[in-house]
Design a protein around this motif. Structure first.
Motif, PDB file in Angstrom:
ATOM      1  N   ARG A 193     -79.030  43.938  62.903  1.00 13.35           N
ATOM      2  CA  ARG A 193     -79.175  42.489  62.718  1.00 13.35           C
ATOM      3  C   ARG A 193     -79.873  41.827  63.891  1.00 13.35           C
ATOM      4  NH1 ARG A 193     -73.412  41.006  59.764  1.00 13.35           N
ATOM      5  NH2 ARG A 193     -73.559  42.688  58.244  1.00 13.35           N
ATOM      6  N   LEU A 241     -65.286  44.161  68.226  1.00 11.82           N
ATOM      7  CA  LEU A 241     -66.380  44.037  67.259  1.00 11.82           C
ATOM      8  C   LEU A 241     -67.675  44.619  67.814  1.00 11.82           C
ATOM      9  CD1 LEU A 241     -65.524  40.458  65.910  1.00 11.82           C
ATOM     10  CD2 LEU A 241     -65.440  42.585  64.586  1.00 11.82           C
ATOM     11  N   LEU A 298     -69.735  36.138  68.148  1.00 14.14           N
ATOM     12  CA  LEU A 298     -70.675  37.207  67.771  1.00 14.14           C
ATOM     13  C   LEU A 298     -71.947  36.628  67.143  1.00 14.14           C
ATOM     14  CD1 LEU A 298     -70.333  40.503  67.667  1.00 14.14           C
ATOM     15  CD2 LEU A 298     -68.443  39.134  68.542  1.00 14.14           C
ATOM     16  N   GLY A 299     -71.811  35.556  66.359  1.00 11.42           N
ATOM     17  CA  GLY A 299     -72.994  34.909  65.784  1.00 11.42           C
ATOM     18  C   GLY A 299     -73.934  34.428  66.882  1.00 11.42           C
ATOM     19  N   ALA A 325     -59.675  36.683  66.076  1.00 10.91           N
ATOM     20  CA  ALA A 325     -60.779  37.246  65.301  1.00 10.91           C
ATOM     21  C   ALA A 325     -61.691  36.132  64.787  1.00 10.91           C
ATOM     22  CB  ALA A 325     -60.234  38.067  64.125  1.00 10.91           C
ATOM     23  N   GLU A 326     -61.101  35.044  64.350  1.00 10.27           N
ATOM     24  CA  GLU A 326     -61.876  33.934  63.787  1.00 10.27           C
ATOM     25  C   GLU A 326     -62.840  33.369  64.840  1.00 10.27           C
ATOM     26  OE1 GLU A 326     -58.657  34.421  63.597  1.00 10.27           O
ATOM     27  OE2 GLU A 326     -57.975  34.166  61.520  1.00 10.27           O
ATOM     28  N   PRO A 376     -69.036  27.453  61.283  1.00  8.23           N
ATOM     29  CA  PRO A 376     -70.377  27.158  61.785  1.00  8.23           C
ATOM     30  C   PRO A 376     -70.629  25.660  61.659  1.00  8.23           C
ATOM     31  CG  PRO A 376     -70.415  28.880  60.080  1.00  8.23           C
ATOM     32  CD  PRO A 376     -69.081  28.214  60.030  1.00  8.23           C
ATOM     33  N   SER A 403     -65.709  35.703  65.631  1.00  9.92           N
ATOM     34  CA  SER A 403     -66.812  35.688  64.664  1.00  9.92           C
ATOM     35  C   SER A 403     -67.915  34.728  65.112  1.00  9.92           C
ATOM     36  CB  SER A 403     -66.287  35.271  63.277  1.00  9.92           C
ATOM     37  OG  SER A 403     -67.356  35.063  62.377  1.00  9.92           O
ATOM     38  N   GLU A 411     -77.279  33.544  60.219  1.00  9.37           N
ATOM     39  CA  GLU A 411     -77.253  33.490  61.683  1.00  9.37           C
ATOM     40  C   GLU A 411     -75.836  33.343  62.246  1.00  9.37           C
ATOM     41  OE1 GLU A 411     -80.369  30.985  63.332  1.00  9.37           O
ATOM     42  OE2 GLU A 411     -81.519  31.160  61.494  1.00  9.37           O
ATOM     43  N   SER A 412     -75.082  32.344  61.771  1.00  9.99           N
ATOM     44  CA  SER A 412     -73.762  32.123  62.370  1.00  9.99           C
ATOM     45  C   SER A 412     -72.832  33.297  62.111  1.00  9.99           C
ATOM     46  CB  SER A 412     -73.143  30.838  61.815  1.00  9.99           C
ATOM     47  OG  SER A 412     -74.011  29.735  62.011  1.00  9.99           O
ATOM     48  N   GLU A 433     -74.500  48.184  63.087  1.00 10.09           N
ATOM     49  CA  GLU A 433     -74.716  46.991  62.260  1.00 10.09           C
ATOM     50  C   GLU A 433     -75.297  45.847  63.108  1.00 10.09           C
ATOM     51  OE1 GLU A 433     -74.024  47.124  59.073  1.00 10.09           O
ATOM     52  OE2 GLU A 433     -74.451  45.022  58.609  1.00 10.09           O
ATOM     53  N   LEU A 434     -74.725  45.648  64.284  1.00 11.04           N
ATOM     54  CA  LEU A 434     -75.230  44.589  65.161  1.00 11.04           C
ATOM     55  C   LEU A 434     -76.664  44.875  65.596  1.00 11.04           C
ATOM     56  CD1 LEU A 434     -72.073  43.930  67.368  1.00 11.04           C
ATOM     57  CD2 LEU A 434     -73.068  42.367  65.690  1.00 11.04           C
ATOM     58  N   GLU A 483     -70.969  27.811  69.888  1.00 10.71           N
ATOM     59  CA  GLU A 483     -70.479  27.514  68.526  1.00 10.71           C
ATOM     60  C   GLU A 483     -68.961  27.558  68.440  1.00 10.71           C
ATOM     61  OE1 GLU A 483     -70.376  26.121  65.364  1.00 10.71           O
ATOM     62  OE2 GLU A 483     -72.421  26.889  65.216  1.00 10.71           O
ATOM     63  N   HIS A 487     -68.918  47.750  65.676  1.00 10.19           N
ATOM     64  CA  HIS A 487     -70.022  47.424  64.767  1.00 10.19           C
ATOM     65  C   HIS A 487     -71.381  47.611  65.419  1.00 10.19           C
ATOM     66  CE1 HIS A 487     -67.219  44.607  62.235  1.00 10.19           C
ATOM     67  NE2 HIS A 487     -66.845  45.857  62.206  1.00 10.19           N
ATOM     68  N   ALA A 496     -73.783  36.380  61.636  1.00 11.57           N
ATOM     69  CA  ALA A 496     -74.556  37.614  61.832  1.00 11.57           C
ATOM     70  C   ALA A 496     -73.740  38.719  62.484  1.00 11.57           C
ATOM     71  CB  ALA A 496     -75.799  37.332  62.670  1.00 11.57           C
ATOM     72  N   GLY A 497     -72.681  38.385  63.212  1.00  8.09           N
ATOM     73  CA  GLY A 497     -71.864  39.405  63.856  1.00  8.09           C
ATOM     74  C   GLY A 497     -70.604  39.750  63.084  1.00  8.09           C
ATOM     75  N   ASP A 498     -70.453  39.174  61.916  1.00  7.98           N
ATOM     76  CA  ASP A 498     -69.241  39.346  61.114  1.00  7.98           C
ATOM     77  C   ASP A 498     -69.586  40.160  59.860  1.00  7.98           C
ATOM     78  OD1 ASP A 498     -66.675  38.997  60.099  1.00  7.98           O
ATOM     79  OD2 ASP A 498     -66.624  36.861  60.541  1.00  7.98           O
ATOM     80  N   ALA A 544     -64.088  29.290  64.030  1.00 10.30           N
ATOM     81  CA  ALA A 544     -64.891  30.109  63.126  1.00 10.30           C
ATOM     82  C   ALA A 544     -65.917  29.297  62.350  1.00 10.30           C
ATOM     83  CB  ALA A 544     -63.975  30.820  62.126  1.00 10.30           C
ATOM     84  N   ALA A 577     -63.777  38.762  60.019  1.00  9.39           N
ATOM     85  CA  ALA A 577     -63.253  38.145  61.233  1.00  9.39           C
ATOM     86  C   ALA A 577     -63.046  36.641  61.053  1.00  9.39           C
ATOM     87  CB  ALA A 577     -64.183  38.413  62.420  1.00  9.39           C
ATOM     88  N   ALA A 578     -64.011  35.955  60.478  1.00 13.14           N
ATOM     89  CA  ALA A 578     -63.951  34.490  60.393  1.00 13.14           C
ATOM     90  C   ALA A 578     -62.892  34.006  59.413  1.00 13.14           C
ATOM     91  CB  ALA A 578     -65.309  33.924  59.991  1.00 13.14           C
ATOM     92  N   VAL A 592     -75.613  37.550  68.577  1.00 11.65           N
ATOM     93  CA  VAL A 592     -76.748  38.108  67.831  1.00 11.65           C
ATOM     94  C   VAL A 592     -77.965  37.197  67.982  1.00 11.65           C
ATOM     95  CG1 VAL A 592     -77.618  38.652  65.521  1.00 11.65           C
ATOM     96  CG2 VAL A 592     -75.333  39.416  66.211  1.00 11.65           C
TER      97      VAL A 592
END
Lengths: 436, 436
Positions: free
Chosen positions: B35, B24, B317-318, B310-311, B138, B314, A145-146, B31-32, B130, B28, A148-150, B136, A296-297, B321
């Motif tokens: 997911r 992203l 994006l989590g 980027a970090e 979680p 991420s 989940e966390s 891919e997104l 988050e 992506h 999920a976009g990476d 980055a 990314a992370a 999603v």
């Protein structure tokens, strides 16, 4: 706390984890209700023998030997029996009846995870198994989940506490392999069949689960390359320390590209060198940690207890609350996603650096001969160190650190060294992991 | 990839994080969609100046200066503008319109989190953030969901990368405080107003968020006790190292019981000693880590990058999603839970050990005098070490390590030492954290 909907929870199994799960459900009822938005009623506990001794004192009338009947009418089923059957049939029965299932059964998920996930998806139920990998550590939910976009690129896990304990004793306390294993056994760290731990079977099951979730691809446990720690010697530990490394048994899931350009997944378990200042190097004793690299992370690590009744129960309860919330909210569970369907590539396609220790004749030209063998196989040396043990007449030890090369080339190089006239024996081959 | 429902995503802000989020989402897409179960369409990016330079090359027609209009009709709004207004009004507008909101705005969540969560809950929308704590890593989702069935007792966070970088330079490289701060500034690690970092304001905002989630209680940022690192000297770093510790700026959220028996929450930020073999001790450079102690799970740690475009993207994006899945599944978001409503206790009710450094007269009876002051205040000494600097005639340095005692008693003891005839000056007071 009134007005909450009641959810019936069936618990299958009452070993060290099951007893703690039952205790937490019974003791923390109000708190769990507030968090889940529903009251969780423990409908019963299915066991083989009702009068067996338990870690926790639980009401006798909760126990039953009729697991099938208990599963009927349950909203959420928690499976902590272990093994493949009857656990698998009971989980399928529960899912087909629309119940959510929480399990800590790594062997079952590693062997039949996709089939069970499919059964859950067909009825919109939720199958979750956070406790199956690294017990208390939240790792599957963050991956799923966390992140999920990476794009996850590599996962390096210390996921077997007993082998980590053994290697740590050898490294930090100078124990022999035998003494360390005896101590681990006395502390109850080893499975009833210790080969599951020391030969890497347990870690391979976890590598399967981690690789499947990280890369959205079904990774059968048979496809996991596996070496255990039984051949690791005190001399290897010392040589690693001398070179600034520590040896850890790693479960690795990695996105790799094969020599012919195929993008795929590698899943493997072996003892490997890690640099001393890598976050995984300070995971001591029986602890677990999972190091994750994502586009990314960047670098993440998840650390904690990899075993224990209460510790594992914590992860089970997290999944239980999540399943309860799904019942409250409605809607299907998050399906297990295997949409990427990447090919699983053999270990020969993996690129790592090697550290090779050789016993060689102590005579002129040996180094040139060894260097020639490396060059022939397209492997370049990062470091070569020669040492002569006092009293070892005519023999020297050579420690070669290679640059990163494909496993297949390295294996061919080692084979050539093994059959070379100047090399007496190859005494150690270890891979170096965790590098950029 | 057909058949997916389309979800309109509005992005507010396009700094270093926003530009990566936009990239992203655009790169992506397939891919997104796989997911999330929905196609995420970037409807627009609201900025102050359309022609400002960006980190990433993005289609010009996505940009708008009309944030309010962009928010209308969005299914999910990502707020990365920072600051309180107009971010807060736009988020409220989005939530009231039924959109889910993802934000990385720690200042806003620390100041107005409960109000925004309330607005989300009223319409069943999801508010997630988050990325607001430790970028980055979680951490909020694991605290809220994975540990939902457990009782968290303490959270110790290295949540400000720039101060960790400064302290690490002083510890491992022997930099002076000034040199380390200059280096951090040159590397862009410090905020535009560096007092936000070095005086602990940033860490205090994160302590508020961590404490609120860990203990289901509203913890206003004003209730966080706060000391920064500006008074930390090379001499303190050296003394810590000598005693087997390292100094880290910690954001701490802890369940404590006051002297009168009240169960409550402590939230505090200060530089503290950590034992060298504690997992937090090896969090080097600008990295972040959050160490969590829970009743059943035991000790957990979450480690990774605490900053970076980027970090941070991420984590955003989590959340994105996750919000998209909620739209697909239906049903309300998981509400921010503040049901426990525990009292916030002042720092004087916290129990820790102290390390106190004194400059004293180098004459007979000094130690007895100091020991008497400790005893009078009910504080027991774990260690006392006296040293005389070469050439320091008539002066000696005394380093006292105390056993755990209540902060109020320790503070009174320090005050008595300060006014004692034999003590020339109190040169350092540090708390010892991370102990069982």
């Amino acid at each position: 706390m009134n007005g909450y909907r009641d959810l019936r929870v069936a618990l299958l199994g009452c070993g060290s984890v099951g007893a703690q799960v039952a205790r937490l459900i019974l003791e923390h009822g109000d708190e769990l209700a507030a968090r889940a938005g529903a009251r969780l009623t423990l409908a019963g506990i299915a066991v083989r023998a009702i009068d067996a001794p338990r870690d926790v004192d639980l009401p006798r009338d909760l126990f039953t030997t009729d697991a099938e009947r208990l599963v009927q009418g349950a909203d959420i089923v928690i499976e902590l029996m272990g093994g493949i059957e009857p656990a698998k049939s009971l989980i399928l029965q529960a899912l087909q009846g629309g119940a959510d299932v929480v399990t800590a059964n790594k062997a079952l998920i590693a062997a039949h995870g996709p089939e069970l996930a499919e059964a859950a998806e067909q009825v919109g139920a939720q199958l979750s198994y956070e406790a199956a990998v690294a017990a208390a550590i939240p790792i599957l939910r963050p991956l799923r989940e966390s992140l999920a976009g990476d794009h996850i690129t590599r996962v390096l896990g210390i996921v077997n506490g007993s082998t980590n304990y053994i290697l740590d004793r050898m490294d930090r306390f100078g124990d022999s392999a035998e003494d360390a294993a005896r101590l681990a056994s006395e502390l109850g760290y080893l499975e009833a069949d210790p080969t599951l731990d020391v030969e890497g079977y347990d870690a391979a099951q976890k590598a399967t689960i981690l690789a499947s979730i990280a890369f959205h691809t079904e990774v059968p446990v048979d496809a996991v390359y596996r070496e255990g720690i039984t051949k690791i010697t005190a001399a290897q530990i010392d040589a690693a320390k001398h070179a600034g490394y520590v040896i850890k048994l790693l479960a690795i899931a990695e996105r790799i590209t094969s020599a012919d350009g195929t993008d795929g997944v590698s899943a493997r378990v072996y003892p490997a060198l890690i640099e001393r200042d890598h976050p995984l190097a300070v995971v001591y004793g029986g602890k677990n940690a999972v190091f994750v690299e994502a586009e990314a992370a960047g670098e993440l690590m998840f650390y904690g207890a990899g075993a224990g009744g209460a510790e594992t129960a914590s992860a089970v309860l997290g999944d239980l609350v999540s399943a309860a919330r799904r019942h409250v909210v409605g809607g299907p569970g998050i399906p297990g996603s295997l949409h990427a369907e990447l090919p699983i590539l053999p270990v020969s396609e993996v690129s790592t650096a090697y550290q090779v220790m050789l016993e060689v004749r102590d005579e002129p030209g040996v180094l040139a001969g060894v260097a020639g063998i490396l060059a022939t196989h397209g492997v370049s040396a990062a470091s070569v160190e020669q040492s002569v043990e006092p009293g070892a007449t005519g023999r020297a030890t050579l420690v070669i650190g290679t640059h990163v090369a494909r496993e297949g080339d390295l294996a061919a190089m080692v084979e050539a060294l093994r059959t070379s006239d100047t090399v007496v024996s190859v005494t150690s081959i270890l891979r170096l992991e965790g590098q950029a």
